[in-house]
Design a protein around this motif. Structure first.
Motif, PDB file in Angstrom:
ATOM      1  N   SER A  86      24.931  -4.050 -24.447  1.00 10.87           N
ATOM      2  CA  SER A  86      24.021  -4.025 -23.296  1.00 10.87           C
ATOM      3  C   SER A  86      24.373  -5.133 -22.301  1.00 10.87           C
ATOM      4  O   SER A  86      24.214  -4.966 -21.091  1.00 10.87           O
ATOM      5  N   ALA A  87      24.926  -6.254 -22.809  1.00 13.69           N
ATOM      6  CA  ALA A  87      25.384  -7.295 -21.874  1.00 13.69           C
ATOM      7  C   ALA A  87      26.574  -6.780 -21.061  1.00 13.69           C
ATOM      8  O   ALA A  87      26.655  -7.007 -19.853  1.00 13.69           O
ATOM      9  N   ARG A  88      27.478  -6.057 -21.716  1.00 13.77           N
ATOM     10  CA  ARG A  88      28.638  -5.493 -20.995  1.00 13.77           C
ATOM     11  C   ARG A  88      28.161  -4.531 -19.900  1.00 13.77           C
ATOM     12  O   ARG A  88      28.632  -4.564 -18.766  1.00 13.77           O
ATOM     13  N   GLU A  89      27.188  -3.707 -20.273  1.00 14.50           N
ATOM     14  CA  GLU A  89      26.652  -2.726 -19.316  1.00 14.50           C
ATOM     15  C   GLU A  89      26.001  -3.440 -18.117  1.00 14.50           C
ATOM     16  O   GLU A  89      26.227  -3.081 -16.963  1.00 14.50           O
ATOM     17  N   PHE A  90      25.220  -4.480 -18.413  1.00  9.80           N
ATOM     18  CA  PHE A  90      24.580  -5.248 -17.332  1.00  9.80           C
ATOM     19  C   PHE A  90      25.641  -5.860 -16.409  1.00  9.80           C
ATOM     20  O   PHE A  90      25.539  -5.785 -15.184  1.00  9.80           O
ATOM     21  N   GLY A 120      31.097 -14.082 -19.092  1.00 11.56           N
ATOM     22  CA  GLY A 120      32.351 -14.780 -18.777  1.00 11.56           C
ATOM     23  C   GLY A 120      33.476 -13.814 -18.462  1.00 11.56           C
ATOM     24  O   GLY A 120      34.337 -14.098 -17.615  1.00 11.56           O
ATOM     25  N   ARG A 121      33.479 -12.671 -19.120  1.00 13.95           N
ATOM     26  CA  ARG A 121      34.494 -11.647 -18.852  1.00 13.95           C
ATOM     27  C   ARG A 121      34.357 -11.121 -17.429  1.00 13.95           C
ATOM     28  O   ARG A 121      35.339 -10.824 -16.752  1.00 13.95           O
ATOM     29  N   ALA A 122      33.098 -11.026 -16.986  1.00  8.26           N
ATOM     30  CA  ALA A 122      32.853 -10.487 -15.639  1.00  8.26           C
ATOM     31  C   ALA A 122      33.056 -11.545 -14.565  1.00  8.26           C
ATOM     32  O   ALA A 122      33.695 -11.295 -13.546  1.00  8.26           O
ATOM     33  N   ASP A 123      32.518 -12.735 -14.776  1.00  8.51           N
ATOM     34  CA  ASP A 123      32.524 -13.727 -13.698  1.00  8.51           C
ATOM     35  C   ASP A 123      32.157 -15.110 -14.242  1.00  8.51           C
ATOM     36  O   ASP A 123      31.014 -15.350 -14.641  1.00  8.51           O
ATOM     37  N   GLY A 169      25.976 -16.250 -27.812  1.00 10.29           N
ATOM     38  CA  GLY A 169      27.421 -16.299 -27.556  1.00 10.29           C
ATOM     39  C   GLY A 169      27.971 -14.939 -27.128  1.00 10.29           C
ATOM     40  O   GLY A 169      28.845 -14.852 -26.260  1.00 10.29           O
ATOM     41  N   LEU A 170      27.452 -13.876 -27.735  1.00  9.92           N
ATOM     42  CA  LEU A 170      27.931 -12.530 -27.383  1.00  9.92           C
ATOM     43  C   LEU A 170      27.583 -12.190 -25.936  1.00  9.92           C
ATOM     44  O   LEU A 170      28.373 -11.571 -25.215  1.00  9.92           O
TER      45      LEU A 170
END
Ligand code: CAA
Length: 388
Positions: free
Chosen positions: A15-19, A77-80, A70-71
């Motif tokens: 869900s963090a990736r999706e956000f 961090g991957r995004a920005d 951390g997840l």
């Protein structure tokens, strides 16, 4: 030992990736080009609970463990990395310090608004002449009737121009050295507080970085976080968690570098075949993947120690040292895979390199992490001045 994430952890990460894909990626290039701190994005991070993930629910946080936190940070961090800096500073350095060291009144007053992103905080430790030697602060706090008057200068302070509250570290009695330090929660609207943006950064261009001047800023006794003499421990315990967050964000950079490089190298053709067909390109990919996985395991180990309440200063420094250096190396290799295309911002990899570079500097340089690791191994503090 289980190397698999639980279903709940996978859900947090997905869900963090999706956000991040929905809310961060569409803005990242424009914010970077404009050097714009995106206050609206900071609010969105708060709304979704990413500014107080490990803070207890009763204070407005999400009550997650450090693994879960951390997840989330990895995906941001991957995004920005500029958005990740907001998460790390607000959550680990500011909210974490208030939750651990604050009075009930301080927690009730500040944490819900900080966790929600309604207010931002900053961590004002570093000074123009005091970086690695954090105990040697020149900012002074002088006792007044019923409070303190704080004067000094702070440097390289993330969110210093946007913060409503600054966690300011100051010396109350120079003779006592680090045992005289105290931490204060300073409202930035107070007379005598001024902040100025630092321009011309290599990376983290969408992150606000400030120089702060404190000119006899008056605060009441109730603004102190902890007791007189606790200041250095407040700072060090905050950095134990801040460094974890920086390391997790760097795992995200490594991951982004791998994904971008695999995608590019399997599409881009030279000599009539995808460049991924070439062994030297596969070597670049393999080295990135090994570094990403190793960094991730070190971050998980540090998170797991934190969640079990075990000492983790050295393990956190190991994760921070390795993950930040790995992020720089992966980003550099990712540009190599992309060739000329990697040198412009149509692809994320040049930004990854510019943004990763500061992570080996802030929240303790790589050299300081090595000295912390060496001190843990030997029991000898190499930071203590040598006696002739
Ligand atoms: N947690 C709690 N207490 C700690 C601690 C920790 N992790 N590490 C040390 N302490 C305590 C020690 O137990 C000791 O306590 P006593 O006096 O009771 O014995 C005390 O603190 C002093 O410890 P040291 O003797 O180890 O301190 P030192 O001066 O030799 O070295 C250092 C400490 C590791 C070099 C430290 O100064 C350091 O980490 N420096 C780097 C500073 C840093 O990371 N700055 C980044 C600022 S934040 C930032 O980047 C801005 C931003 O906005 C992102």
């Amino acid at each position: 030992m289980d190397f698999e994430l639980s279903d709940e952890q996978k859900l947090i990460s997905d869900s963090a990736r999706e956000f991040c894909d929905r809310e961060i990626l569409p803005r990242v290039r424009d914010n970077d080009r404009a050097g714009r701190f995106d206050r609206e994005l900071a609010s969105k991070l708060g709304e979704v609970g990413y500014l107080g993930a490990p803070v207890a629910e009763e204070y407005g946080g999400r009550g997650l463990d450090y693994m879960g936190y951390g997840l989330i940070v990895e995906q941001v961090g991957r995004a920005d990395s500029s958005a990740r800096t907001v998460v790390s500073v607000q959550t680990s350095l500011v909210c974490g310090s208030i939750e651990r060291w604050g009075t009930e009144e301080q927690k009730q007053e500040l944490l819900p608004r900080l966790c929600a992103g309604e207010a931002l905080g900053c961590f004002a430790l570093t000074e123009p002449d005091t970086g690695s030697d954090a105990a040697n602060l020149r900012t002074r706090a002088k006792k007044t009737d019923g409070g303190w008057s704080i004067s000094g200068n702070k440097m390289w302070i993330s969110m210093g121009n946007f913060a409503e509250v600054a966690l300011v570290f100051a010396q109350t009695d120079p003779e006592k050295k680090h045992k005289g330090l105290a931490a204060f929660l300073v409202p930035t609207a107070n007379d005598g507080y001024s902040a100025q943006e630092i321009h011309g950064k290599l990376g983290l261009r969408a992150s606000d970085t400030a120089e702060i001047a404190l000119d006899e800023v008056e605060v009441p006794d109730s603004a102190m976080l902890g007791e007189i003499g606790d200041g250095f421990k407040v700072a060090m315990s905050a950095l134990d968690n801040g460094r974890y967050s920086v390391a997790a964000g760097c795992v995200g950079i490594c991951d982004g570098c791998v994904d971008a490089s695999v995608a590019y190298s399997t599409e881009r053709k030279q000599f009539g075949v995808p460049i991924a067909r070439f062994q030297l390109v596969q070597e670049l990919l393999a080295e990135m993947i090994v570094k990403r996985d190793a960094a991730r395991m070190l971050v998980y180990r540090a998170g797991s120690l934190k969640d079990r309440g075990l000492p983790n200063t050295a393990e956190t420094s190991i994760a921070k040292l390795y993950a930040t250096e790995a992020a720089v190396e992966c980003a550099n290799a990712a540009i190599q895979v992309h060739g000329g295309a990697g040198y412009v911002d149509d692809y994320p990899v040049e930004r990854y390199l510019r943004d990763a570079r500061v992570t080996t500097l802030y929240e303790g340089t790589s050299q300081i992490q090595k000295l912390i690791i060496g001190r843990d191994a030997t029991g000898i503090n190499a930071m203590t001045p040598m006696k002739d």
